[in-house]
Write a protein that holds these residues in place. Sequence first.
Motif, PDB file in Angstrom:
ATOM      1  N   LYS A  83       5.551  -4.911   1.127  1.00 36.92           N
ATOM      2  CA  LYS A  83       5.310  -4.262  -0.196  1.00 36.92           C
ATOM      3  C   LYS A  83       3.977  -3.712  -0.375  1.00 36.92           C
ATOM      4  O   LYS A  83       3.480  -2.805  -0.674  1.00 36.92           O
ATOM      5  CB  LYS A  83       5.711  -5.062  -1.332  1.00 36.92           C
ATOM      6  CG  LYS A  83       4.709  -6.185  -1.603  1.00 36.92           C
ATOM      7  CD  LYS A  83       5.057  -6.867  -2.752  1.00 36.92           C
ATOM      8  CE  LYS A  83       4.166  -8.228  -3.019  1.00 36.92           C
ATOM      9  NZ  LYS A  83       4.404  -9.107  -4.180  1.00 36.92           N
ATOM     10  N   ASN A  84       3.011  -4.717   0.276  1.00 33.46           N
ATOM     11  CA  ASN A  84       1.613  -4.514   0.130  1.00 33.46           C
ATOM     12  C   ASN A  84       1.349  -3.228   1.373  1.00 33.46           C
ATOM     13  O   ASN A  84       0.453  -2.304   0.713  1.00 33.46           O
ATOM     14  CB  ASN A  84       0.865  -5.767   0.903  1.00 33.46           C
ATOM     15  CG  ASN A  84      -0.498  -5.705   0.572  1.00 33.46           C
ATOM     16  OD1 ASN A  84      -1.079  -4.665  -0.049  1.00 33.46           O
ATOM     17  ND2 ASN A  84      -1.286  -6.644   0.609  1.00 33.46           N
TER      18      ASN A  84
ATOM     19  N   PHE B 291       2.294  -0.288  -0.306  1.00 33.34           N
ATOM     20  CA  PHE B 291       1.519   0.120  -1.493  1.00 33.34           C
ATOM     21  C   PHE B 291       0.139   1.071  -0.911  1.00 33.34           C
ATOM     22  O   PHE B 291      -0.429   1.967  -1.441  1.00 33.34           O
ATOM     23  CB  PHE B 291       1.170  -1.013  -2.169  1.00 33.34           C
ATOM     24  CG  PHE B 291       0.477  -0.584  -3.671  1.00 33.34           C
ATOM     25  CD1 PHE B 291       1.249  -0.084  -4.711  1.00 33.34           C
ATOM     26  CD2 PHE B 291      -0.803  -0.875  -3.332  1.00 33.34           C
ATOM     27  CE1 PHE B 291       0.630   0.271  -5.823  1.00 33.34           C
ATOM     28  CE2 PHE B 291      -1.524  -0.634  -4.774  1.00 33.34           C
ATOM     29  CZ  PHE B 291      -0.604  -0.120  -5.939  1.00 33.34           C
TER      30      PHE B 291
ATOM     31  N   ALA C 281     -11.311  -8.607  -8.718  1.00 33.38           N
ATOM     32  CA  ALA C 281     -11.193  -9.564 -10.033  1.00 33.38           C
ATOM     33  C   ALA C 281      -9.701 -10.083 -10.044  1.00 33.38           C
ATOM     34  O   ALA C 281      -9.229 -11.231 -10.637  1.00 33.38           O
ATOM     35  CB  ALA C 281     -11.540  -8.866 -10.982  1.00 33.38           C
ATOM     36  N   ILE C 282      -8.774  -9.193  -9.785  1.00 29.78           N
ATOM     37  CA  ILE C 282      -7.427  -9.399 -10.263  1.00 29.78           C
ATOM     38  C   ILE C 282      -6.687  -9.786  -8.975  1.00 29.78           C
ATOM     39  O   ILE C 282      -5.462 -10.164  -8.953  1.00 29.78           O
ATOM     40  CB  ILE C 282      -6.429  -8.197 -10.547  1.00 29.78           C
ATOM     41  CG1 ILE C 282      -6.485  -6.943  -9.563  1.00 29.78           C
ATOM     42  CG2 ILE C 282      -7.147  -7.747 -12.104  1.00 29.78           C
ATOM     43  CD1 ILE C 282      -5.518  -6.060 -10.020  1.00 29.78           C
ATOM     44  N   GLY C 283      -7.539 -10.290  -8.099  1.00 24.85           N
ATOM     45  CA  GLY C 283      -6.791 -11.235  -6.965  1.00 24.85           C
ATOM     46  C   GLY C 283      -6.661 -10.746  -5.517  1.00 24.85           C
ATOM     47  O   GLY C 283      -6.281 -11.281  -4.528  1.00 24.85           O
ATOM     48  N   ALA C 284      -7.224  -9.454  -5.355  1.00 23.67           N
ATOM     49  CA  ALA C 284      -7.297  -8.926  -3.781  1.00 23.67           C
ATOM     50  C   ALA C 284      -8.320  -9.752  -3.119  1.00 23.67           C
ATOM     51  O   ALA C 284      -9.213  -9.893  -3.276  1.00 23.67           O
ATOM     52  CB  ALA C 284      -7.824  -7.446  -3.799  1.00 23.67           C
TER      53      ALA C 284
ATOM     54  N   ASP D 229      -7.292  -7.723   2.087  1.00 27.80           N
ATOM     55  CA  ASP D 229      -6.872  -6.727   1.334  1.00 27.80           C
ATOM     56  C   ASP D 229      -7.496  -5.418   1.454  1.00 27.80           C
ATOM     57  O   ASP D 229      -6.972  -4.347   1.276  1.00 27.80           O
ATOM     58  CB  ASP D 229      -6.104  -7.188   0.009  1.00 27.80           C
ATOM     59  CG  ASP D 229      -4.997  -8.270  -0.032  1.00 27.80           C
ATOM     60  OD1 ASP D 229      -4.209  -8.240   0.878  1.00 27.80           O
ATOM     61  OD2 ASP D 229      -5.454  -9.029  -0.919  1.00 27.80           O
TER      62      ASP D 229
ATOM     63  N   ASN E 120      -5.914 -14.339  -8.896  1.00 30.76           N
ATOM     64  CA  ASN E 120      -4.789 -13.645  -8.923  1.00 30.76           C
ATOM     65  C   ASN E 120      -3.929 -14.533  -9.962  1.00 30.76           C
ATOM     66  O   ASN E 120      -3.043 -13.554 -10.791  1.00 30.76           O
ATOM     67  CB  ASN E 120      -4.190 -13.616  -7.706  1.00 30.76           C
ATOM     68  CG  ASN E 120      -2.988 -12.544  -7.515  1.00 30.76           C
ATOM     69  OD1 ASN E 120      -1.812 -13.124  -7.136  1.00 30.76           O
ATOM     70  ND2 ASN E 120      -3.030 -11.450  -7.866  1.00 30.76           N
TER      71      ASN E 120
ATOM     72  N   LEU F 223      -0.444  -4.125 -10.630  1.00 24.55           N
ATOM     73  CA  LEU F 223      -1.431  -4.018  -9.601  1.00 24.55           C
ATOM     74  C   LEU F 223      -1.714  -5.577  -8.965  1.00 24.55           C
ATOM     75  O   LEU F 223      -1.605  -5.733  -7.960  1.00 24.55           O
ATOM     76  CB  LEU F 223      -2.804  -3.487  -9.799  1.00 24.55           C
ATOM     77  CG  LEU F 223      -3.702  -3.189  -8.451  1.00 24.55           C
ATOM     78  CD1 LEU F 223      -2.889  -2.097  -7.658  1.00 24.55           C
ATOM     79  CD2 LEU F 223      -5.066  -2.594  -9.150  1.00 24.55           C
ATOM     80  N   PRO F 224      -1.602  -6.418  -9.908  1.00 24.10           N
ATOM     81  CA  PRO F 224      -1.876  -7.898  -9.536  1.00 24.10           C
ATOM     82  C   PRO F 224      -0.887  -8.466  -8.546  1.00 24.10           C
ATOM     83  O   PRO F 224      -1.097  -9.285  -7.838  1.00 24.10           O
ATOM     84  CB  PRO F 224      -2.024  -8.645 -11.009  1.00 24.10           C
ATOM     85  CG  PRO F 224      -2.431  -7.787 -11.771  1.00 24.10           C
ATOM     86  CD  PRO F 224      -1.839  -6.348 -11.672  1.00 24.10           C
ATOM     87  N   THR F 225       0.367  -7.887  -8.805  1.00 27.72           N
ATOM     88  CA  THR F 225       1.469  -8.344  -8.007  1.00 27.72           C
ATOM     89  C   THR F 225       1.626  -7.932  -6.463  1.00 27.72           C
ATOM     90  O   THR F 225       2.010  -8.781  -5.574  1.00 27.72           O
ATOM     91  CB  THR F 225       2.831  -8.083  -8.677  1.00 27.72           C
ATOM     92  OG1 THR F 225       2.992  -6.588  -8.639  1.00 27.72           O
ATOM     93  CG2 THR F 225       2.990  -8.537 -10.035  1.00 27.72           C
ATOM     94  N   ILE F 226       0.724  -6.908  -6.561  1.00 22.51           N
ATOM     95  CA  ILE F 226       0.426  -6.485  -5.050  1.00 22.51           C
ATOM     96  C   ILE F 226      -0.108  -7.679  -4.254  1.00 22.51           C
ATOM     97  O   ILE F 226       0.110  -7.736  -2.905  1.00 22.51           O
ATOM     98  CB  ILE F 226      -0.243  -5.279  -5.136  1.00 22.51           C
ATOM     99  CG1 ILE F 226       0.658  -4.052  -5.804  1.00 22.51           C
ATOM    100  CG2 ILE F 226      -0.556  -4.698  -3.342  1.00 22.51           C
ATOM    101  CD1 ILE F 226       2.001  -3.955  -5.212  1.00 22.51           C
ATOM    102  N   TYR F 227      -1.129  -8.299  -4.672  1.00 21.85           N
ATOM    103  CA  TYR F 227      -1.855  -9.169  -4.024  1.00 21.85           C
ATOM    104  C   TYR F 227      -1.570 -10.530  -4.217  1.00 21.85           C
ATOM    105  O   TYR F 227      -2.075 -11.348  -3.626  1.00 21.85           O
ATOM    106  CB  TYR F 227      -3.525  -9.048  -4.885  1.00 21.85           C
ATOM    107  CG  TYR F 227      -4.201  -7.674  -4.581  1.00 21.85           C
ATOM    108  CD1 TYR F 227      -4.118  -6.956  -3.259  1.00 21.85           C
ATOM    109  CD2 TYR F 227      -4.439  -6.799  -5.656  1.00 21.85           C
ATOM    110  CE1 TYR F 227      -4.645  -5.851  -3.139  1.00 21.85           C
ATOM    111  CE2 TYR F 227      -4.936  -5.797  -5.637  1.00 21.85           C
ATOM    112  CZ  TYR F 227      -5.021  -5.127  -4.234  1.00 21.85           C
ATOM    113  OH  TYR F 227      -5.678  -3.839  -4.166  1.00 21.85           O
ATOM    114  N   CYS F 228      -0.331 -10.441  -4.614  1.00 25.48           N
ATOM    115  CA  CYS F 228       0.340 -12.113  -4.704  1.00 25.48           C
ATOM    116  C   CYS F 228       1.087 -12.438  -3.431  1.00 25.48           C
ATOM    117  O   CYS F 228       1.749 -11.682  -2.979  1.00 25.48           O
ATOM    118  CB  CYS F 228       1.074 -12.172  -5.822  1.00 25.48           C
ATOM    119  SG  CYS F 228       1.723 -13.852  -5.997  1.00 25.48           S
ATOM    120  N   ARG F 229       0.728 -13.501  -2.883  1.00 22.52           N
ATOM    121  CA  ARG F 229       1.192 -13.938  -1.603  1.00 22.52           C
ATOM    122  C   ARG F 229       2.306 -14.900  -1.741  1.00 22.52           C
ATOM    123  O   ARG F 229       3.404 -15.133  -1.018  1.00 22.52           O
ATOM    124  CB  ARG F 229       0.217 -14.633  -0.932  1.00 22.52           C
ATOM    125  CG  ARG F 229      -0.427 -14.044   0.266  1.00 22.52           C
ATOM    126  CD  ARG F 229      -1.240 -12.902   0.118  1.00 22.52           C
ATOM    127  NE  ARG F 229      -1.915 -12.414   1.198  1.00 22.52           N
ATOM    128  CZ  ARG F 229      -2.731 -11.699   1.082  1.00 22.52           C
ATOM    129  NH1 ARG F 229      -3.190 -10.965  -0.016  1.00 22.52           N
ATOM    130  NH2 ARG F 229      -3.687 -11.169   1.983  1.00 22.52           N
TER     131      ARG F 229
END
Lengths: 401, 222
Positions: free
Chosen positions: A2-3, A6, A316-319, A323, B83, B107-113
């Motif tokens: 999905k990444n 996206f 900040a939101i987890g990248a 990524d 995240n 957007l945060p869900t994109i970076y969740c593993r």
Amino acid sequence: MKNIIFIFKSAIDDFSRNKLRTFLTSLGILIGVFAVVVLIALGLGLKKYISDQFEAMGKNTIFLVPGRILSGGGFSGSASSFTGSFDNRDIEILKRIDNVVSVGPLTLKSIKVNGLIKEDFADIMFSSEVLPDIMGFEIETGRFFDKTDVTKRAKVVFIGNKIATDYYGSAENAIGQKVTVNNVKFMIIGVTKSKGGGGMGGPDYDSYLYGPYTTGYIFNPDKKFFRLMVKTTNENYVAQVKEDIKKEFLKRYEEEEFSVVEPTELLSAITSIFSVLNLILVAIAAISLLVGGIGIMNIMYVTVSDRIKEIGIRRAIGARKSDILSQFLAEAVLLSSIGGILGIALAYFGVFFAQKFFPAYIDLLTVAIALGVSSAIGITFGVFPARKAANLEPVEAIRYE
Amino acid sequence: MIKLVNVSKEYIIDSEYTFYALKKANVEIKEKEFVSIMGPSGSGKSTLMHIIGLLDKPTTGKVFILEREISKITDDQLSTLRNEFVGFVFQQFNLINKLTVLENVMLPTIYCRKELDFDPTDRAVEILENFGLKGKMNSYPNKLSGGQQQRVAIARALMMKPKLILADEPTGNLDSKTGHEIMMLLEKLNKEEKITIVLVTHETDIAAYAKRVIKIRDGEIV
């Protein structure tokens, strides 16, 4: 997964917002890929053209040429096919060699042809009845001269298709006409089918006249030949016959005085020369790919600077660093691939028009390589800006205004 | 849940002068707490928040998140914690303007593993609806009012079901009425969803929403 989807989606979104910038950035790659693909297509076309010229001669034919014309796979520097010549005794020697089916001598003379609609100079080749077979000629009208014509020293010729149409209007008109060579009248008894081609790479066999070599003695009192053609039983004997010819001829001549060549050898020699030339041209064209790559690198650095804040937000939101790296790398690869695809499309267009004059063609391998190279350029030149983006400190990036 | 032990943040200006943004700070924040960090501008409260939020690392001292010492974990693990464990709300909203409201929230869900236990789109839509942004999902953030943008930012912070929300002057760019609405929203999240909230502000009335106030001045907790 999905990444990845996206990432590519957001890259495409970004490009559609900056269409002009995207196009200009890809332009360098576009031009480079176009130039490289077109040049490779021309090179391939040339190769095909040359091999087509030689193919007709058959794989069981051997040529004897005075002097050294090939050395180490290429033409030797001192190459000259017109020094020295062969005589009748050579023909007799050749005929005694095992597995030699026939021997055809060759002499050339430039003559003036008084056609019905045109008068000009053309070349006449004198040879034996084996010539049409060796050269792969086919008859359109009339007939070739035969063994009897050769024995009787008949004053007959058959002519190339182009001579017939250019000088006489048509093949039918040419039959029965007389060609005068130094006051000797020859009758046209046949016209060959067109072999096409001519121009670069090989002789245009449609533009010759062909007569029996015995009749040719009138203009060749020394009975010397500048080429001898040998036909073997089949292609498996070519190597053995070549060795035997060398052995026999070394009794009469020095090693540098004659060459025994196969058309395929000549073909590979000529092809290798053109391949080298083509490679040089392609290498020069590839420089524009390098320049295009630098253009992408430049614009990617600008993009990274423009988007420091965005990078901070994403971090900040987890990248992860990876990524961010893949996001910018994907954009660079996409930029260069767009250029690559457009370049290939344009090259197809260009080659389509070139085909009207030249048998250029694009093969699948070229397309695959062009696509591979353009995405490789994206990776190579995109990795530095992308690493800069990935290595930004999150706290500094997010504070950036 | 979060423990800072003797944490300092130094910036070396030149060979003679070192600026301390934070001096030997000791802070502990427990689960489900609503804490505000208060101090004038330049007091080091943002630095403190960035360290709590794992965006920044201290020069000296130790930071424990869920009993783990963060200097011992990798950058990727820090990213994962940001995240999954933390949600940020900023004064400047920090939405990505080229993405729609819905895309920003997701957007945060994109970076969740890890495997998510919810459908990203469903959850984003649900939160946005609860926040009264139903009609704005496909708008771009810069077309929204400040209050709406901040609500989108809170929605994004909530997306991964965080244990902790860090709000850095969340009302700083809003008028006082909207500011109080946002504060009530955060208060509600703390009460109903049991989310720990750490709020950074210089306004006394905003800080008053919190049950505990940590005061900071010149890099020192007072």
